[in-house]
Write a protein that holds these residues in place. Structure first.
Motif, mmCIF file in Angstrom:
data_model
loop_
_atom_site.group_PDB
_atom_site.id
_atom_site.type_symbol
_atom_site.label_atom_id
_atom_site.label_comp_id
_atom_site.label_asym_id
_atom_site.label_seq_id
_atom_site.Cartn_x
_atom_site.Cartn_y
_atom_site.Cartn_z
ATOM 1 N N ASP A 1 -23.608 2.864 60.168
ATOM 2 C CA ASP A 1 -22.611 2.326 59.245
ATOM 3 C C ASP A 1 -23.315 1.502 58.166
ATOM 4 O OD1 ASP A 1 -20.554 1.045 57.933
ATOM 5 O OD2 ASP A 1 -19.515 0.402 59.755
ATOM 6 N N ALA A 2 -23.408 2.084 56.950
ATOM 7 C CA ALA A 2 -24.097 1.389 55.857
ATOM 8 C C ALA A 2 -23.361 0.116 55.455
ATOM 9 C CB ALA A 2 -24.248 2.319 54.655
ATOM 10 N N GLU A 3 -22.033 0.127 55.548
ATOM 11 C CA GLU A 3 -21.267 -1.058 55.184
ATOM 12 C C GLU A 3 -21.569 -2.212 56.134
ATOM 13 O OE1 GLU A 3 -17.142 -0.438 54.721
ATOM 14 O OE2 GLU A 3 -17.344 1.154 53.224
ATOM 15 N N LEU A 4 -21.669 -1.910 57.429
ATOM 16 C CA LEU A 4 -22.020 -2.946 58.398
ATOM 17 C C LEU A 4 -23.403 -3.505 58.105
ATOM 18 C CD1 LEU A 4 -21.664 -4.566 60.999
ATOM 19 C CD2 LEU A 4 -22.418 -2.562 62.273
ATOM 20 N N GLY B 1 -24.889 -3.621 55.338
ATOM 21 C CA GLY B 1 -24.858 -4.367 54.083
ATOM 22 C C GLY B 1 -24.406 -5.801 54.234
ATOM 23 N N THR B 2 -23.792 -6.138 55.373
ATOM 24 C CA THR B 2 -23.357 -7.521 55.600
ATOM 25 C C THR B 2 -24.461 -8.395 56.182
ATOM 26 O OG1 THR B 2 -22.572 -7.089 57.864
ATOM 27 C CG2 THR B 2 -21.021 -6.666 56.056
ATOM 28 N N GLY C 1 -24.017 1.100 44.814
ATOM 29 C CA GLY C 1 -22.855 1.722 45.419
ATOM 30 C C GLY C 1 -22.939 3.218 45.423
ATOM 31 N N VAL D 1 -27.226 5.668 48.520
ATOM 32 C CA VAL D 1 -26.723 4.799 49.585
ATOM 33 C C VAL D 1 -27.459 3.473 49.511
ATOM 34 C CG1 VAL D 1 -26.357 4.569 52.054
ATOM 35 C CG2 VAL D 1 -26.291 6.836 50.991
ATOM 36 N N THR D 2 -26.722 2.378 49.494
ATOM 37 C CA THR D 2 -27.351 1.060 49.441
ATOM 38 C C THR D 2 -27.043 0.300 50.723
ATOM 39 O OG1 THR D 2 -25.438 0.110 48.343
ATOM 40 C CG2 THR D 2 -27.172 0.986 46.942
ATOM 41 N N GLY D 3 -27.602 -0.908 50.825
ATOM 42 C CA GLY D 3 -27.315 -1.747 51.976
ATOM 43 C C GLY D 3 -28.222 -1.494 53.154
#
Length: 404
Positions: A35-38, A40-41, A78, A94-96
């Protein structure tokens, strides 16, 4: 420097946030997720490893102040698009994340990962492989030579495949990361070939296991500041029980273990590494002393020699103060005539040792000089260690305690 990556992919959902917080708080080297969003945090103190199923290696995220297009980026951050390394179209940027983790199972897939890693504008790439036979073992060795990180899951419990990869990658710049099923296996993996895997990939079931892993990673033995002790008296005290400690390690000539009648001071007792008449050397053994004596182990904890047995951990100590953890194979208790050696430190502190009354029992002096206990004289100098802590059940404690 050994390290650990925490794998979040199979952490139970109710435990996920606690495990993430623990990984950050315990300063784990990296976190692995799909999970790239996870990812990224997470803060920049953690290496964020994104698991990707396939496709071209995305362009690396921009550094602060870097212009769009400097690294093949068509837009900003993004879900913008980056040029494909093959020139055949584009794919999402893909970032993060900091490292991209992809599976390989053939030489062609490994070559593609290595090419992506070498590209200046691509994200750092790690490869992961399951080793289950000779073909995949050889492929894992090849990966360890060309990739910055090679994550390996070994199908069989034997550690011989890991030994082979470690030997093959001895001169490589990349890091080897071994998948482990638990903390016990992690400890074993770090000791293979005395060098061990550079890192491990571990899926914790709770935050507690993350902190337990952190303690394992920090487990080192200290450099001790040894003191010179001066012999003030030697006397024969009669029959008693003494303990020989047989370890699972080969002692160096200037090594032994620290033993003393009082928890505040210890004498460095010599191993039987040096030749003796009438009997062969036993380089694993220390004729340590009477069973009431304290000996110093890891984590600044003492044990009575009466408590030492198969599986116990002690400190092997060199004449220069270096230490290492050794495991006891057995302890041998026998009745023998005993000799009490009383010494004092420079600060006047009394340090006493009771040992078998025999010429072949030895202690170490300054510079690693080997001294037979029955030939000691008043004024001779021994090596020892002065402990600042009082003890209760072997643990340091700040209480009044006087030993005589």
């Amino acid at each position: 420097m050994r390290f650990a990556w925490i794998d979040l992919r199979e952490v139970p959902r109710p435990q996920l946030q606690a495990v993430v917080d623990a990984a950050v708080h315990a300063r784990m080297a990296g976190v692995v997720a799909a999970d790239a969003e996870l990812l990224g945090t997470l803060p920049p103190t953690v290496t964020r490893v994104l698991v990707s199923e396939g496709g071209p290696v995305p362009a690396a995220a921009k550094k602060p102040g870097e212009k769009s297009g400097d690294r093949g980026v068509k837009g900003g951050d993004g879900a913008k698009e980056a040029n494909s390394p093959t020139g055949k179209g584009s794919f999402p940027l893909v970032t993060g994340f900091d490292v991209l983790l992809r599976k390989f199972g053939t030489q062609e897939e490994l070559d593609a990962l290595a090419a992506g890693h070498r590209a200046a504008d691509r994200a750092p790439v790690a490869g992961t492989i399951d080793v289950r036979d000779d073909r995949t073992l050889q492929l894992s060795c090849a990966g360890a030579l060309v990739l910055p990180y090679t994550v390996i899951r070994f199908a069989d419990p034997t550690k011989i495949p890991l030994e082979i990869v470690l030997a093959a990658a001895e001169s490589a710049d990349g890091k080897l990361v071994t998948v482990v099923d638990g903390l016990e296996e992690a400890a074993i993996v770090f000791d293979v070939l005395e060098r061990g895997s550079d890192g491990i990939l571990f899926t914790p079931r709770s935050a507690d296991e993350v902190f337990a892993l952190a303690r394992l990673l920090e487990a080192t033995t200290p450099q001790l500041e040894l003191s010179t002790l001066t012999v003030e008296s030697i006397r024969h005290v009669g029959l008693g029980d003494r303990v020989c400690v047989d370890t699972c390690s080969h002692f160096e000539e200037d090594e032994g273990i620290l033993v003393g009648s009082y928890s505040s001071g210890f004498v460095l007792c010599c191993s039987e590494t040096h030749p003796l008449p009438y009997m062969p050397t036993r380089p694993f053994r220390v004729n340590a002393g009477a069973l009431h004596s304290y000996t110093l182990g890891p984590d600044n904890r003492t044990n009575y020699l009466s408590e030492v047995g198969s599986g116990s951990a002690l400190l092997a100590v060199g004449a220069d103060g270096r230490t290492r953890r050794v495991v006891v194979g057995r302890a041998k208790l026998e009745s023998r005539p005993l000799l009490e050696i009383r010494t004092h430190a420079e600060d006047g502190r009394l340090v006493s040792l009771t040992v078998q009354d025999d010429w072949h029992v030895r202690v170490l002096g300054p510079g690693g000089k080997v001294l037979n206990v029955t030939e000691l004289r008043t004024g001779d100098e021994l090596l020892g260690y002065l402990a600042a802590d009082k003890r209760h059940v072997g643990l340091p404690i700040g209480e009044f305690c006087k030993e005589v």
